[in-house]
Design a protein around this motif. Sequence first.
Motif, PDB file in Angstrom:
ATOM      1  N   ASN A  45      18.172 -55.537-105.658  1.00 42.65           N
ATOM      2  CA  ASN A  45      18.081 -55.251-107.054  1.00 42.65           C
ATOM      3  C   ASN A  45      16.668 -55.538-107.098  1.00 42.65           C
ATOM      4  O   ASN A  45      15.895 -55.587-108.455  1.00 42.65           O
ATOM      5  CB  ASN A  45      19.495 -55.737-107.860  1.00 42.65           C
ATOM      6  CG  ASN A  45      20.606 -54.816-107.035  1.00 42.65           C
ATOM      7  OD1 ASN A  45      20.215 -53.990-106.860  1.00 42.65           O
ATOM      8  ND2 ASN A  45      21.200 -55.473-107.864  1.00 42.65           N
ATOM      9  N   ARG A  48      13.474 -54.290-107.388  1.00 39.04           N
ATOM     10  CA  ARG A  48      13.746 -52.945-108.017  1.00 39.04           C
ATOM     11  C   ARG A  48      13.013 -53.531-108.959  1.00 39.04           C
ATOM     12  O   ARG A  48      12.525 -52.233-110.438  1.00 39.04           O
ATOM     13  CB  ARG A  48      15.393 -51.910-108.334  1.00 39.04           C
ATOM     14  CG  ARG A  48      15.172 -51.354-107.135  1.00 39.04           C
ATOM     15  CD  ARG A  48      16.100 -49.915-106.929  1.00 39.04           C
ATOM     16  NE  ARG A  48      17.237 -50.828-106.814  1.00 39.04           N
ATOM     17  CZ  ARG A  48      18.197 -51.280-105.887  1.00 39.04           C
ATOM     18  NH1 ARG A  48      17.790 -50.632-104.589  1.00 39.04           N
ATOM     19  NH2 ARG A  48      19.474 -51.970-105.350  1.00 39.04           N
ATOM     20  N   SER A  49      13.585 -54.190-110.049  1.00 37.43           N
ATOM     21  CA  SER A  49      13.241 -54.835-111.146  1.00 37.43           C
ATOM     22  C   SER A  49      12.027 -54.626-110.652  1.00 37.43           C
ATOM     23  O   SER A  49      10.866 -54.746-112.071  1.00 37.43           O
ATOM     24  CB  SER A  49      13.852 -55.947-111.192  1.00 37.43           C
ATOM     25  OG  SER A  49      15.775 -55.439-111.805  1.00 37.43           O
TER      26      SER A  49
END
Length: 72
Positions: A45, A48-49
Motif C-alpha cells: 500500500n 502504491r501511495s
Amino acid sequence: MVITRITIYQKRKLELDIETLRKEMIQIGMIEGLASKRTIKISKNLDRSIAKYQSLRKLKLQFYSETGSHLL
C-alpha cells in the motif's frame, strides 16, 4: 492530454497517508517481523501511495515546464 489540478489539500493528504503507512509498517514490522503478511500488505500500500505521489509530482513538473509557468 488533460491536466487535472492537484489541490494543496490533495497533495498534503497523500503526504500524510504516506507518513502514516510508513510508521505503521515500521511498527508492525518490529512486532510481527518484516516478512509477516500484514507488514507486506502495508508495504505494498505504501509503494502504491508513493508511486501515485511521484506520478502526480512528475505530471505537475511536466505541466509547468511545458507552459513556462513557475513552481510556487
